[in-house]
Design a protein around this motif. Structure first.
Motif: not given
Lengths: 345, 285
Positions: B2-7, B38-39, B67-71, B198-205
């Motif tokens: 999970l790639y998080l970006f905050a300003a 926790a990735n 291909a399953h990562s999220f931003l 939820m994004l992490q769960t989908i990534d793992r699945f």
């Protein structure tokens, strides 16, 4: 607490993208009224959403969105030499929608379109005008449900009934409505010899494995029988035939089920052909579906068309044609032949 | 991952604390916070339209997304409404160029949705209600979303990117303090983290589902290539053949083993290899 991966995805058409040009069209308003809870997003052009790079066709099919747009440019296409014309000289197809609510693993649309979302063009009257222009030159045989399944969407879109009204006023227009749906959309139409319902049938094992979200074989057969009963000419498409383990047994069971409900000799005609697809489409399909046996089958590439090994495709088609000939005249069986350059799906 | 970006750091702090992220001191251009197990990788991009694009490119080049990562871009924004909620952006317009981008809206969520306009500098003065066609819409304004989307699209598909925004002001930027920004995010942390989890769960699945071991019959391949005297084209064809067999659950190891037992394999030369390959294909289908 969510207990299934599918719970994470939105329902179909939870989001509807509407082109600025389509916004005030009455058909847009009518379609939107079916989805009062949908989030509606205004867009400049449908390609801004439909043609984005990096889209995942499979995931988009899990939560398919709808795009309402105005079609410009070519409105009616000449039937490609790679499509079955059933002996019609002036063979055209209209693309009033792009993509399908069904999710068949082998569908050529997966290789043709960059997106799994469904585009509906709301300016049917422009497509009608173009059809009229063609009719002023010659009779027209028009397939209106090639790149989509209009019958499956009829309760929401209502396009078939509009085409039926249009065809009723034009003597030399014949329509083909191809479908895997078991929607009895024909119940609202006036039976006409000019409107052909073409049902694509597959063995139940193929339906379960590869034709996701589609009605069962029994439902499709029953629907086709009802369409015949109401007086519509009905075509059965055993095309594409899909290779699976015990294909012979499965296709025999399918034909037995068909002939137990449908008087085969009363059919307009049938088409037969094993699965084949252009190499470019297959390349995209393999990338999008790396774990699909259909996409990953080791097809033979014959001049840009990927197909089963000749021995296998001939065996499958011959078997099907021989079985069909038991119940119907040979001249009503259209078999795809590579030499004639006729292929589709 | 999970790639998080905050300003800014104040927008990121509640997330850093919640996920117990640790600073990656090897990264000097941008502040990056990690949680290995926790990735999660959180990057503080800086404000404006250039810095976030650079940050996304830098982090995603260093840690290539799968291909399953999220931003997810999380931050405060200005708006023409007072609504105190989290918004998920369904349309991102870059004000200077007029270009518009659409993240896929495939996942269910509990947020409101709105369009966002990315502007190059903070808005001063109250924001007027935006009218689009015959509809009145909530409109958000930030300084990063369009840059993050555009840079992110080199690494992620539109279905992998989410833009979560919380309103901090109506254009009166002088009242937006770091403390206010942090508080706004902190108050909405349960909703935000529920979505991120939820994004992490989908990534793992999806990662489990795509386990290549299920479909890549690698161990057999090298020996077969050698014993069949495969050319490059034959190698590709054989790989495709066995890949299909694995997916279609055809017992190809037994077929190959029988060919060894029947002394079809190993072949003595290329010519025999070709004949044997045809026989193998015939037996597999």
């Amino acid at each position: 607490m969510k207990n299934s991966k599918d719970d994470y995805y939105n329902a179909a058409f939870s989001h509807i993208y509407v082109e600025k040009a389509a916004w005030s069209h009455p058909r847009t308003k009518r379609i939107l009224s079916h989805f009062p809870k949908a989030s509606v997003v205004e867009i400049d052009h449908y390609k801004d959403v439909f043609c984005r790079k990096g889209q995942n066709y499979g995931l988009q099919h899990r939560a398919q969105n709808l795009i309402l747009a105005v079609k410009t440019g070519t409105l009616i296409y000449r039937g490609s030499p790679v499509c079955q014309s059933f002996g019609n000289a002036h063979f055209y197809y209209a693309s009033c929608m792009m993509n399908c609510i069904y999710d068949c693993e082998y569908c050529y649309l997966k290789g043709m379109y960059p997106s799994g979302n469904l585009v509906a063009f709301v300016n049917l009257e422009d497509i009608f005008s173009e059809t009229k222009r063609l009719l002023s030159h010659h009779p027209v045989y028009l397939c209106i449900s090639y790149d989509t399944d209009l019958s499956a969407l009829e309760p929401v879109m209502g396009y078939l009934s509009e085409w039926e009204k249009f065809a009723g006023n034009h003597e030399h227009l014949n329509l083909e409505i191809r479908t895997k749906s078991a929607n009895r959309s024909f119940e609202a139409l006036k039976p006409s010899s000019k409107i052909i319902y073409a049902f694509t049938l597959s063995p139940q094992a193929v339906i379960e494995a590869y034709e996701h979200k589609t009605p069962s074989l029994a439902q499709r057969i029953s629907c086709a029988a009802d369409a015949m009963e109401r007086g519509f000419p009905v075509r059965l498409c055993f095309d594409p035939m899909i290779y699976i383990k015990d294909w012979e047994k499965e296709y025999d069971a399918m034909l037995d089920a068909v002939s137990s409900k449908i008087r085969m000799e009363k059919l307009l005609d049938v088409s037969v052909g094993t699965f084949r697809i252009s190499q470019d489409y297959l390349k995209k399909m393999r990338k999008q579906a790396p774990y699909s046996p259909i996409a990953q089958f080791p097809y033979q590439n014959e001049t840009g068309v990927c197909q089963y090994p000749l021995r296998l495709s001939e065996q499958m088609e011959r078997h099907m044609v021989l079985r069909l000939k038991e119940n119907m005249p040979q001249e009503n069986i259209f078999l795809w032949k590579e030499e004639s350059g006729v292929f589709y799906e | 991952m999970l790639y998080l970006f905050a300003a800014t750091h104040c927008e990121a702090r509640p997330l850093i604390q919640h996920y117990h992220l640790k600073k990656d001191i090897s990264q000097t251009q941008f502040q990056v916070f990690f949680h290995e197990t926790a990735n999660i990788c959180l990057t503080i991009t800086g404000t404006g339209m250039i810095a976030p694009a650079a940050a996304v490119a830098c982090i995603c080049t260093r840690h290539r997304p799968s291909a399953h990562s999220f931003l997810a871009n999380i931050g405060i924004c200005a708006s023409n409404t007072e609504k105190n909620t989290v918004f998920l952006c369904n349309k991102i317009t870059e004000e200077p160029t007029g270009r518009t981008f659409y993240p896929d809206m495939l996942l269910s969520h509990s947020f409101c949705e709105a369009k966002i306009i990315t502007v190059p500098k903070p808005l001063s003065g109250r924001i007027l209600e935006q009218n689009t066609s015959d509809r009145k819409e909530i409109c958000l304004y930030d300084m990063e979303a369009s840059s993050i989307y555009q840079a992110g699209s080199y690494f992620f598909g539109p279905h992998q990117m989410s833009f979560l925004k919380i309103i901090s002001d109506n254009g009166d930027v002088q009242n937006v303090t770091p403390k206010l920004a942090e508080n706004r995010i902190e108050k909405k942390l349960p909703e935000i983290t529920e979505y991120l989890d939820m994004l992490q769960t989908i990534d793992r699945f999806e990662k489990q589902k795509a386990d290549p071991k299920e479909s890549e019959p690698e161990p057999l391949l090298e020996k077969l290539y050698a014993d069949l005297h495969c050319s490059h084209a034959m190698r590709l064809s054989l790989r495709q053949q066995l890949r299909y067999c694995a997916l279609a659950k055809i017992d190809y190891p037994s077929v190959i083993q029988n060919m060894y037992l029947e002394q079809f394999l190993p072949c003595k030369d290329k010519k025999e290899g070709k004949r044997c390959f045809e026989e193998l294909k015939r037996r597999l289908l």
